[in-house]
Motif scaffolding. Structure first.
Motif, PDB file in Angstrom:
ATOM      1  N   GLU A 246      -2.527   5.040  -6.768  1.00  0.00           N
ATOM      2  CA  GLU A 246      -1.083   5.236  -6.632  1.00  0.00           C
ATOM      3  C   GLU A 246      -0.340   4.922  -7.922  1.00  0.00           C
ATOM      4  OE1 GLU A 246       0.509   3.552  -3.036  1.00  0.00           O
ATOM      5  OE2 GLU A 246      -0.581   5.026  -1.845  1.00  0.00           O
TER       6      GLU A 246
ATOM      7  N   GLU B  43       6.417   5.138  -2.876  1.00  0.00           N
ATOM      8  CA  GLU B  43       5.975   4.433  -4.081  1.00  0.00           C
ATOM      9  C   GLU B  43       7.012   4.415  -5.200  1.00  0.00           C
ATOM     10  OE1 GLU B  43       4.235   6.763  -2.485  1.00  0.00           O
ATOM     11  OE2 GLU B  43       2.479   5.697  -1.699  1.00  0.00           O
TER      12      GLU B  43
ATOM     13  N   HIS C 160       4.885  -2.669  -1.588  1.00  0.00           N
ATOM     14  CA  HIS C 160       4.304  -1.457  -1.007  1.00  0.00           C
ATOM     15  C   HIS C 160       2.791  -1.650  -0.816  1.00  0.00           C
ATOM     16  CE1 HIS C 160       4.119   3.023  -0.542  1.00  0.00           C
ATOM     17  NE2 HIS C 160       2.905   2.840  -1.032  1.00  0.00           N
TER      18      HIS C 160
ATOM     19  N   HIS D 287       0.242  -1.778   2.421  1.00  0.00           N
ATOM     20  CA  HIS D 287      -1.007  -1.006   2.576  1.00  0.00           C
ATOM     21  C   HIS D 287      -2.170  -1.948   2.912  1.00  0.00           C
ATOM     22  CE1 HIS D 287       0.052   3.082   1.633  1.00  0.00           C
ATOM     23  NE2 HIS D 287       0.318   2.896   0.350  1.00  0.00           N
TER      24      HIS D 287
HETATM   25 ZN    ZN Z   1       1.285   4.171  -0.975  1.00  0.00          ZN
END
Ligand code: ZN
Length: 279
Positions: free
Chosen positions: A99, A160, A249, A253
């Motif tokens: 990411e 993101e 973030h 996850h």
């Molecule tokens: Zn993500």
């Protein structure tokens, strides 16, 4: 079928996401094709302004989290970061490397394209789709356009590229994120997130008219003006704010991966849509 089309109309380059069957869901193949198209437009001295468009009824449904061409486990030559390849890594290491490159890194890279960019938005502009619209300098939306970031349903505090409190006032950003509700184009205009709202059939003409006007200005003047405003946003904390939220973030996850089916809390496009329709 090419996932991104490139064409030039006079001084305007048009970069078109071309997966209409999947509402232009963004897989990595599309990400790198977009990057290539932007690079081409920057390198072409005849191009003054870049328009980013989506083929079909919708601008973008967001990141590809469930089409047959989902390619999250494929290696691509990295362009936006010096992170190592996410493929073959586990857990947070894989997610963070991936990411940092394809989402945060690419979006930052595109925000700094030294030519003015205009997002031409119709229909859905959801989650990862917002990131693509937000990296553009201007947004022209048709009256059927709507914007949403519903990832709180996955327990995640926004996509993101966390531009929310800069793209709209902070209190509106909280409502937008807490509810995940669709923000209609008119409302997006009221809160200053889009520049213009026009009838669907006028969208292309209005966007290109604006692009042509800007294209008449001197190239370096435009580049410096863009940089000036971007620098001001960064001095208002945008860059550092995004870095800190990127950590939250990834905490989300990781929490999901630890406590549920996967890092998206077991959600997929179908369950996200069902949840949205039921609300
Ligand atoms: Zn993500």
């Amino acid at each position: 079928m090419t996932v991104v089309r490139y064409e030039r109309r006079g001084p305007v380059a048009v970069v078109t996401m071309n997966r209409p069957k999947y509402r232009n869901a963004q897989n990595s193949a599309m990400t790198y094709a977009l990057d290539e198209a932007f690079y081409r437009a920057v390198a072409d001295d005849e191009v003054k302004v870049i328009v980013l468009a989506g083929e079909g009824k919708h601008f973008s449904a967001g990141h590809d989290i469930g089409t047959p061409e989902r390619d999250a486990h494929v290696s691509f030559t990295r362009k936006a970061s010096l992170w190592w390849d996410h493929v073959g890594k586990e857990g947070a290491e894989s997610r963070f490397a991936r990411e940092s490159e394809v989402y945060l890194g690419m979006c930052r890279r595109w925000r700094e394209i030294p030519k003015p960019t205009i997002a031409m938005v119709q229909g859905a502009c959801i989650a990862g789709g917002l990131m693509l619209a937000w990296v553009c300098d201007l947004i022209v939306a048709s009256d059927d356009a709507f914007f949403a970031d519903p990832v709180v349903r996955m327990g995640i505090p926004g996509v993101e590229y966390f531009a929310h409190p800069w793209a709209m006032p902070p209190r509106i950003a909280k409502e937008f994120l807490f509810t995940g509700d669709r923000m209609p184009a008119r409302r997006a205009y009221e809160v200053g997130m889009v520049n213009r709202v026009v009838a669907r059939e006028e969208l292309e003409a209005e966007t290109f008219a604006l692009a042509e006007r800007i294209a008449a200005m001197p190239r370096l003047g435009l580049a410096l003006t863009k940089k000036a405003v971007n620098q001001a946003e960064d001095l208002q904390g945008m860059r550092a704010g995004m870095d800190s939220v990127f950590g939250l973030h990834h905490l989300a996850h990781a929490h999901n991966a630890e406590t549920s089916a996967d890092s998206l809390a077991g959600m997929d496009p179908r369950s996200m849509k069902a949840a949205a329709d039921g609300s």
